[in-house]
Design an enzyme around this catalytic site. Structure first.
Site, short mmCIF file in Angstrom:
data_model
loop_
_atom_site.label_atom_id
_atom_site.label_comp_id
_atom_site.label_asym_id
_atom_site.label_seq_id
_atom_site.Cartn_x
_atom_site.Cartn_y
_atom_site.Cartn_z
N LYS A 167 0.87 -1.18 0.00
CA LYS A 167 0.00 0.00 0.00
C LYS A 167 0.90 1.22 0.00
O LYS A 167 2.04 1.14 0.43
CB LYS A 167 -0.83 0.05 1.28
CG LYS A 167 -1.86 -0.99 1.41
CD LYS A 167 -3.01 -0.73 0.46
CE LYS A 167 -3.98 -1.88 0.59
NZ LYS A 167 -4.30 -2.11 1.98
N HIS A 170 2.08 6.76 3.03
CA HIS A 170 1.55 8.12 2.94
C HIS A 170 2.20 9.05 3.96
O HIS A 170 3.08 8.64 4.73
CB HIS A 170 0.03 8.13 3.03
CG HIS A 170 -0.51 7.46 4.25
ND1 HIS A 170 -0.27 7.95 5.50
CD2 HIS A 170 -1.27 6.35 4.38
CE1 HIS A 170 -0.87 7.16 6.37
NE2 HIS A 170 -1.47 6.19 5.72
N HIS A 173 2.75 7.96 7.49
CA HIS A 173 3.87 7.05 7.70
C HIS A 173 5.19 7.80 7.68
O HIS A 173 6.11 7.47 8.42
CB HIS A 173 3.88 5.96 6.63
CG HIS A 173 2.64 5.11 6.64
ND1 HIS A 173 1.89 4.89 5.53
CD2 HIS A 173 2.04 4.45 7.65
CE1 HIS A 173 0.88 4.11 5.83
NE2 HIS A 173 0.94 3.83 7.12
N1 ARG Z 1 -0.16 0.12 9.64
C1 ARG Z 1 -1.07 1.03 10.29
C2 ARG Z 1 -1.50 2.14 9.33
O1 ARG Z 1 -0.93 2.29 8.29
C3 ARG Z 1 -0.48 1.67 11.49
C4 ARG Z 1 -0.16 0.71 12.57
C5 ARG Z 1 -0.05 1.38 13.87
N2 ARG Z 1 0.31 0.48 14.92
C6 ARG Z 1 -0.49 -0.27 15.61
N3 ARG Z 1 0.02 -1.07 16.53
N4 ARG Z 1 -1.78 -0.20 15.46
O2 ARG Z 1 -2.41 2.88 9.60
#
Ligand code: ARG
Length: 657
Positions: A167, A170, A173
């Site tokens: 994905k 963005h 991140h």
């Molecule tokens: N991968 C998730 C996202 O892109 C964020 C993860 C955050 N960490 C967690 N332990 N929930 O939104």
């Protein structure tokens, strides 16, 4: 040793003695601790107030012209006499010939204290030279017992960056990557045992653009994200290309994914249209991409080996690709945790535990947590009700996080854990920590902290709205390269312009991101951030490179600098640089409280301003030999400190222009 000498200037003051009276003071690594301790001793003698009350209220000042320390007399809580009268009285009693401090300067009930130049330059320059890369670090804060150097390090997990497999990476991140890496560096410099973790749980959160895009391609009712993996695998089965996957997995998978989502939406439209006409759509539905994806995902949750192997391959290839990019940012991770790491059995176990402890309840086959049942008033209302498991049995984002958190505690037995995640997920993380508490693990919940941040507005790359980290960095580097080209003369001197533009580009993005408070939104502005003027990344790099180039030009050896006579540094500009240098260990320690990159950055810019305004007054090239050595040693200590600060922020200090 240098600090021993400094202490010896005061009758009866010793490093060991300071450690006894002030357990949190570490003069051997923080010169200001020695000054603070001595000042507290003197003020205590004058005022009769205990040192334990004085020491914590000896504060920093906003700028050097306001002194090195300030004490607000009312903070000492003495009844009877007016604070400004007391201030007056104490100032008069302050020893005229104190070895370390000038006489206090009064403003109402504030007493400002200025450090004397000569003893400071004599000690701070050798101290920085000896500690080098370690100057500013405080290995004690991370110890289980900070007063016992032989005690174990505390362990912290910093979870950051966390993009999703296949994905776009963005803006959220990007910020998590920049801020998280900084926090990890900070804790490491403070003596903690740091585990850097990248978590690939998919959420339905993102920045607006990414969210819009997701909505666009999938329709608003996204349902469970897990199914999307099924869809992705399906897309690969139909249109995948092994070669393209090997070359750039993220790019290829994403293209396939966008494509199949478009197909699926088209298919859904057809089904809807037929439904409206009253036709039987059951066969269409049963063969639909949507249904195939659901079944595929079901095979994953049933732990079908073949499907899982495929999933792992996608994941590993994506991670390998991400790792390359992370290394450009000086970032490494100790663990990539994600979906496949949380076993279904463990989730089932936790689900039972939640039910048994009455944390969750069933509703029509789905599993819910109703926080209003557990918490009275506003607190419960704010957290609302959330679904943990859908009727078809699929577990949701929050459930995975609950299991993951408990799993991490078991595996790492951490003392603290920080989640660096965008403020869009505030509610998610509050719910997460609350559930852990409701389950009876208050001690674990207390160790967890969410570090949030605002949005980046107006970010788009030349390629369009979809962004991968690589694209963002490439764009900045290109822009930087253009800016550099505008100055022909300088450009001609740069050895490797492409590599330099790359590092400067990265510094631009990072410094722009770290300039404000984390929680503020900011607008991505390529022109502003790549400028060499103003408080930008390129400016900071330039300031560092200039210090390096002076050193190259004078060709003095380390021995020359070590043996320099620092008492020649009498000018106010020189002393001000030394005063700035002495603040660094304090700044770093304070940053551990704010966890704001801006705390470090603001300091670094202040320091570069003091340095750059001194060049005309403290010339190195062309000065008399001894003076040249002393000034070079001062600038060199400034370079070390600047570089140390930059490294904590995750920047790579450039040596040449
Ligand atoms: N991968 C998730 C996202 O892109 C964020 C993860 C955050 N960490 C967690 N332990 N929930 O939104």
């Amino acid at each position: 040793k240098v600090m021993d000498e400094l202490a010896q200037r005061v009758d009866g003051l010793t490093i060991a003695g300071i450690a006894q009276t002030y357990p949190n003071a570490h003069p051997e690594i923080n010169p200001l601790d020695l000054y603070r301790a001595h000042l507290s001793d003197v003020l205590s003698k004058i005022s009769g107030v205990d040192t334990s009350i004085i020491y914590p209220v000896v504060m920093w000042t906003q700028s050097l012209d306001k002194g090195d320390f300030v004490v607000a007399v009312p903070a000492l809580r003495i009844k009877g006499t007016k604070p400004d009268v007391l201030a007056q009285e104490w100032a008069e009693k302050f020893p005229k010939d104190d070895p370390l401090f000038k006489e206090p300067v009064l403003s109402g009930h504030f007493m400002s204290f200025f450090i004397k130049g000569e003893p400071l330059v004599q000690s701070i320059i050798p101290m920085v030279r000896q500690a080098e890369k370690d100057y500013g670090k405080n290995p004690f804060t991370g110890l289980h017992d900070p007063t016992d150097p032989s005690s174990d390090k505390k362990r912290i997990i910093v979870e950051f960056s966390s993009p999703n497999v296949a994905k776009p990476f963005h803006a959220g991140h990007l910020r998590s990557t920049i801020i998280g890496s900084f926090i990890a560096n900070l804790y490491e410099a403070s003596g903690w045992d740091v585990v850097r973790m990248n978590c690939q749980f998919e959420s339905d959160y993102g920045n607006n653009e990414a969210k819009e895009l997701q909505m666009l391609i999938m329709g608003p009712d996204l349902g469970d994200w897990g199914k999307q993996y099924g869809l992705l695998a399906l897309a690969y089965q139909r249109n995948g290309d092994e070669e393209a996957l090997q070359k750039n997995p993220i790019d290829h998978l994403f293209k396939l994914y966008v494509q199949i989502n478009a197909e699926m939406s088209a298919e859904k439209e057809v089904i809807e249209a037929q439904k409206k006409e009253g036709k039987d759509v059951s066969v269409l539905e049963a063969n639909s991409l949507d249904e195939q994806a659901r079944q595929y995902f079901k095979r994953m949750t049933d732990r079908d080996e073949e499907v899982l192997a495929q999933w792992k391959r996608f994941r590993d290839l994506s991670i390998a690709r991400y790792k390359e990019t992370y290394s450009r940012l000086n970032i490494h991770f100790d663990e990539f945790s994600g979906e496949s790491q949380v076993a279904e059995e463990f989730m089932a176990k936790i689900a039972d535990e939640m039910k048994a402890k009455n944390v969750s309840r069933e509703d029509n086959g789905a599993v819910l947590v109703d926080f209003t049942q557990h918490l009275p008033g506003k607190a419960g209302k704010r957290l609302g009700t959330t679904v943990l498991r859908k009727r078809d049995g699929t577990a949701l984002y929050l459930t995975r996080d609950v299991c993951e958190l408990l799993g991490r505690h078991k595996k790492y037995n951490f003392d603290h854990m920080i989640y660096v995640v965008a403020s869009q997920q505030d509610l998610h993380l509050q719910q997460l920590f609350q559930i852990i508490e409701l389950l009876g693990y208050e001690d674990i919940a207390k160790k967890c902290q969410h570090i949030n941040f605002g949005m980046v507005l107006g970010m788009s790359t030349r390629k369009g709205t979809v962004k991968f980290l690589d694209d963002i960095l490439k764009d900045c580097a290109d822009h930087m390269h253009e800016t550099m080209r505008k100055n022909n003369e300088k450009y001609a001197q740069i050895e490797d312009p492409v590599a330099t533009a790359d590092i400067l580009g990265i510094s631009s993005v990072m410094v722009q991101d770290m300039s404000g408070k984390r929680i503020n939104n900011y607008t991505f502005n390529m022109d502003a951030m790549t400028s060499f003027e103003g408080d930008t990344g390129p400016y900071l790099q330039y300031a560092h490179a200039r210090l390096c180039s002076i050193r190259r030009r004078v060709e003095l050896s380390d021995a020359d600098l070590n043996s320099a006579n620092f008492s020649l540094l009498k000018e106010e500009h020189a002393i001000n640089i030394a005063r700035m240098l002495s603040q660094w260990p304090d700044v770093l320690q304070n940053t551990l409280k704010t966890l704001e990159p801006a705390t470090v950055l603001t300091y670094l810019f202040k320091m570069t301003h003091v340095i750059s305004s001194s060049y005309d007054h403290l010339k190195v090239v062309g000065s008399e030999a001894e003076l040249m050595k002393a000034r070079m040693a001062l600038y060199d200590a400034a370079r070390t400190t600047l570089a140390n600060g930059m490294r904590i922020l995750g920047l790579t200090p450039l040596e040449s222009r």
